[in-house]
Design a protein around this motif. Sequence first.
Motif, short mmCIF file in Angstrom:
data_model
loop_
_atom_site.label_atom_id
_atom_site.label_comp_id
_atom_site.label_asym_id
_atom_site.label_seq_id
_atom_site.Cartn_x
_atom_site.Cartn_y
_atom_site.Cartn_z
N ASN A 147 0.81 -1.22 0.00
CA ASN A 147 0.00 0.00 0.00
C ASN A 147 0.85 1.27 0.00
OD1 ASN A 147 -2.86 -1.14 0.34
ND2 ASN A 147 -1.71 -2.19 1.94
N LYS A 148 2.14 1.09 -0.18
CA LYS A 148 3.08 2.22 -0.22
C LYS A 148 2.90 3.17 0.97
CE LYS A 148 3.79 2.07 -5.19
NZ LYS A 148 2.91 0.86 -5.40
N ILE A 149 2.78 2.58 2.14
CA ILE A 149 2.63 3.37 3.36
C ILE A 149 4.01 3.59 3.97
CG2 ILE A 149 1.72 3.33 5.73
CD1 ILE A 149 -0.59 1.55 4.54
N THR A 150 4.33 4.83 4.26
CA THR A 150 5.66 5.12 4.82
C THR A 150 5.58 5.59 6.27
OG1 THR A 150 5.51 7.35 3.92
CG2 THR A 150 6.65 5.71 2.58
N ASN A 151 4.37 5.83 6.77
CA ASN A 151 4.18 6.30 8.13
C ASN A 151 2.97 5.67 8.76
OD1 ASN A 151 5.86 8.79 8.95
ND2 ASN A 151 5.35 9.10 6.79
N ILE A 152 3.15 4.95 9.81
CA ILE A 152 1.98 4.43 10.51
C ILE A 152 2.40 3.97 11.90
CG2 ILE A 152 2.17 2.02 9.74
CD1 ILE A 152 -0.90 1.95 9.46
N LYS A 153 1.48 4.12 12.82
CA LYS A 153 1.67 3.57 14.16
C LYS A 153 0.48 2.64 14.34
CE LYS A 153 1.37 6.63 17.45
NZ LYS A 153 1.81 7.76 18.31
N ARG A 154 0.72 1.34 14.30
CA ARG A 154 -0.42 0.44 14.30
C ARG A 154 -0.20 -0.71 15.30
NH1 ARG A 154 1.81 -3.66 14.25
NH2 ARG A 154 2.00 -5.37 12.79
N TYR A 155 -1.35 -1.24 15.80
CA TYR A 155 -1.26 -2.48 16.55
C TYR A 155 -2.04 -3.55 15.81
CZ TYR A 155 -5.96 -1.70 18.58
OH TYR A 155 -7.30 -1.51 18.77
N HIS A 156 -1.70 -4.78 16.08
CA HIS A 156 -2.37 -5.90 15.43
C HIS A 156 -2.37 -7.06 16.42
CE1 HIS A 156 -2.58 -8.70 11.61
NE2 HIS A 156 -3.68 -8.71 12.33
N ILE A 157 -3.55 -7.52 16.76
CA ILE A 157 -3.69 -8.64 17.68
C ILE A 157 -4.33 -9.78 16.92
CG2 ILE A 157 -4.80 -9.44 19.81
CD1 ILE A 157 -4.46 -6.70 20.96
N ALA A 158 -3.62 -10.87 16.76
CA ALA A 158 -4.15 -11.98 15.96
C ALA A 158 -3.35 -13.23 16.24
CB ALA A 158 -4.11 -11.62 14.48
N LYS A 159 -3.90 -14.34 15.74
CA LYS A 159 -3.24 -15.62 15.96
C LYS A 159 -2.19 -15.88 14.88
CE LYS A 159 -7.18 -18.02 18.09
NZ LYS A 159 -8.26 -18.98 17.80
N VAL A 160 -1.11 -16.52 15.29
CA VAL A 160 -0.08 -16.95 14.34
C VAL A 160 0.16 -18.45 14.55
CG1 VAL A 160 0.98 -14.66 14.32
CG2 VAL A 160 1.85 -16.41 15.87
N TYR A 161 0.87 -19.06 13.60
CA TYR A 161 0.93 -20.53 13.54
C TYR A 161 2.36 -21.03 13.37
CZ TYR A 161 -3.96 -19.75 13.29
OH TYR A 161 -5.21 -19.33 13.63
N ARG A 162 2.77 -21.94 14.24
CA ARG A 162 4.12 -22.51 14.15
C ARG A 162 4.07 -24.00 14.47
NH1 ARG A 162 7.71 -17.59 16.88
NH2 ARG A 162 6.75 -15.99 15.56
N ARG A 163 4.56 -24.82 13.54
CA ARG A 163 4.56 -26.27 13.75
C ARG A 163 5.72 -26.66 14.66
NH1 ARG A 163 5.91 -29.02 9.78
NH2 ARG A 163 4.88 -30.95 10.36
N ASP A 164 5.71 -26.08 15.84
CA ASP A 164 6.79 -26.26 16.81
C ASP A 164 6.41 -27.38 17.76
OD1 ASP A 164 9.15 -25.67 18.05
OD2 ASP A 164 8.69 -23.54 18.27
N ASN A 165 7.33 -27.76 18.60
CA ASN A 165 6.99 -28.73 19.63
C ASN A 165 6.21 -28.05 20.73
OD1 ASN A 165 7.19 -31.41 19.70
ND2 ASN A 165 9.35 -31.49 20.28
N PRO A 166 4.94 -28.35 20.87
CA PRO A 166 4.16 -27.60 21.86
C PRO A 166 4.53 -27.97 23.30
CG PRO A 166 2.78 -29.24 20.76
CD PRO A 166 4.12 -29.32 20.14
N ALA A 167 4.44 -27.00 24.20
CA ALA A 167 4.60 -27.24 25.64
C ALA A 167 3.51 -26.43 26.29
CB ALA A 167 5.97 -26.78 26.11
#
Lengths: 520, 520
Positions: A147-167
């Motif tokens: 989006n050719k954005i050069t200035n922003i102060k943003r937050y983002h709360i969301a889930k991410v995914y990693r096929r790691d060894n769960p604990a």
Amino acid sequence: MLGMFCVRVCSGLVGFRMATCVRTLHSLSGITVAQIDEEVAKLLELKARLGGDDGKHQFVLKTAKGTRDYNPKQMAIREKVFNTIISCFKRHGAETIDTPVFELKETLTGKYGEDSKLIYDLKDQGGELLSLRYDLTVPFARYLAMNKITNIKRYHIAKVYRRDNPAMTRGRYREFYQCDFDIAGQYDAMIPDAECLKIVHEILSELDLGDFRIKVNDRRILDGMFAVCGVPDDKFRTICSTVDKLDKMPWEDVKKEMVNEKGLSEEAADQIGEYVSMQGGMDLAERLLQDHKMSQSKQACAGLSDIKLLFSFLQLFQVTDKVVFDLSLARGLDYYTGIIYEAVLTQAGVAAVSNEAQNGANAEESVSVGSVAGGGRYDGLVGMFDPKGRKVPCVGVSIGIERIFSIMEQKAEASAEKVRTTEVQVMVASAQKNLLEERLRLVTELWNAGIKAEVMYKKNPKLLSQLQHCEESGIPLVAILGEQELKDGVVKLRVVATREEIDIARTDLTSEIRRRTSEA
Amino acid sequence: MLGMFCVRVCSGLVGFRMATCVRTLHSLSGITVAQIDEEVAKLLELKARLGGDDGKHQFVLKTAKGTRDYNPKQMAIREKVFNTIISCFKRHGAETIDTPVFELKETLTGKYGEDSKLIYDLKDQGGELLSLRYDLTVPFARYLAMNKITNIKRYHIAKVYRRDNPAMTRGRYREFYQCDFDIAGQYDAMIPDAECLKIVHEILSELDLGDFRIKVNDRRILDGMFAVCGVPDDKFRTICSTVDKLDKMPWEDVKKEMVNEKGLSEEAADQIGEYVSMQGGMDLAERLLQDHKMSQSKQACAGLSDIKLLFSFLQLFQVTDKVVFDLSLARGLDYYTGIIYEAVLTQAGVAAVSNEAQNGANAEESVSVGSVAGGGRYDGLVGMFDPKGRKVPCVGVSIGIERIFSIMEQKAEASAEKVRTTEVQVMVASAQKNLLEERLRLVTELWNAGIKAEVMYKKNPKLLSQLQHCEESGIPLVAILGEQELKDGVVKLRVVATREEIDIARTDLTSEIRRRTSEA
């Protein structure tokens, strides 16, 4: 599939039943109740075995490995934590964005080094090749470039995914939340960086998780230090990842890995050992700027000057009490280019959460539960997506929310206070029969006035069961209707905690409920 | 991958550049500015062509097909819509849960009939076979069975995934939100069902999307109607899905499909045609209970009695103005067992959103934008997951939030009012140089007092650019610091809208800001 399973299991069951039933039926005339019970018990045992062994291989009622459901109580805690975090982000003027849960596979390619093997790919069902996002930073950089954005102060709360060894008991999942706050734009040095640390300080203080420390370092200081200690250029990254283990291993083991596995000279390792044991504040940065070896590295000096500037801003932000300049901090991710930081909880009380990982560490560090926030400056990532390579300087922080949830859940369980999962203010109840219509009429009045209200979905519920529901779910008030109240145009308002009851004119009911449940 | 692309494209570009540059360099001494511009233009054109054709095949900066980012403005609208919906769910006493974005593949198998082909599968990377959730209802049923929950009133707002043909301008995506509210438990007939309709009524009224109608029918009435009209048992489902097309096709075409494609007798089709043209309220249910044909079906009678009961509750809930008993409503999903409903917007003003799909429909229906909410009773779904087949009766509603977003976004664009994407109350600014420290000190005071405040990340920003930022992002107040103000212990508070400025004692600043920005 499920249908097939049912047929198979049931026919198996019928087979067993038949054999048992046939026997039973033959002696039907002379059978006793005790014998019936015995037969039933046998059948149930058979049934349980079927479900427990064979059945399991056919259909398992579970969530995917490394993932979990959140029940209403966990959601109430999650909502509270999110509200604290989001309020802080908003207080600092952040906007929010959202990106899809999957990206084109090539968007993620080449951003995570070795960890790329942990990315979840979608099946090729025709069309584009897709992968689940691994973090929120790369999608953010893609979003800015696209989006050719050069200035922003943003937050983002969301889930991410990693096929790691769960604990999972320690809050490590394959599906987990990230709470990211980032400032993108060309600004004067260290002002946004300092604000990120201020934000970590505010959030960890407000969440009331006990004492914490925020370690700060700079990628340029690390690189400069490696250079002046005689680490060959091509070994910077691998030596850096060994240094990163210092919070889990004592120096002797880290040194061994450097010398024996990574082939570094003992002399170089010892020099690094001296530096990485250093902790301090602005004074340490000043001292190192005078250090005869360190001062030979232009890079290190640039980093050290910025640390000094950072601390001057942190003083104005009143957060230096928790911030430590720590030369052993070396975050793993490749994309950091400047300042890096990581927050750890230091309170002994919550050590149980992850102290497994801490054996071998020194006494002071053994009480830490590991990182609950981390981040840094990444001035090159957006440029990787821009067709013309245009850079957008960025600095950000990610709150490690799952560990915080784990701690909060343990605290909630340990505490006597009950977690409410609804916000219901009043239950519309009746002690008498045939008042369903009147109850529905009253609850409608309340809903239409914006009051959070419930009514039991029964024609003639018992008063006791209505009151019990209030006790269990923490509903503070009950509006009780009876023939007499209807005649008098009043409602009996009962305070659940005190059992006090007073008649309130129906026209005053909503304002009375509001008055009694306002949290001012 | 990205790296490789850069190298390849750049080397191509270098090739072109070389040829051009060589020519240019030969005549360097005599070159004019105009000639340089011309050469630059040529190069840029070449570059654009490279990026436009060849480049595209190598690396595309985009989101996956059928998905989109939400920018801050869209997020602000989304937040507003969610708040309205969540408030309503909470007002009705709902708890909330969350489930993982993917489930074991077999959990979803056999639940969606033909639509199963639209499920996204994850790649088999070893371990379990996983799929992205297709809706929130099946995971909810899995959750209930797995945790042996027999009573719950819960909402769940989350994204679901369908490999459908996207039509994004009309709010149809491959990744989209569902807002589900469901009541599980064995209760007296039609009370929870009526509450679901009350909730739809409240949400659509509060969102202010224009007039709407909620169509109601019952799976048992449909099945009974098919039976008495002479539809063979094994054709119920396929005829039902043809009836479902009545909101997009005129009766003549629906009949043709029934007779020509599905092999129904013309006589049976005509009888169905008579029934499905019927709309009304409680009176229609009463009339059909007397209908000589319909009354022959026990199932239909059970459904009709429940519709009567439902309307009596809807009267108490004061929502009958928008609810229509409509025999043509036949929702697609297999799992419905009783009452079904669907809400449509009827206002002409928003017809543009999806009028493509409406050609051929009659004049009244051509102004509808399609369904914005739907749901029904599904008493058998949880039992499909329970090893012992124990049923948990459920009724619920799903709000079709993406269409609502589309409409709200269009309204926001059409309106003069600016959508704010932050909640900042005050900007800490200065007209003079060298006041960065003072600005940071003041903004810290404000943050620590809970005020939402911003400061520019520049040592010496211009007052004009600070004020401009306020105008652009709707910040109502500016706290201006200067040498004089510092000396006097005051802050100049400027109201952005009126340009009024007053000096406020520094100790009173936070309360003054709070007073001026409270939304009471």
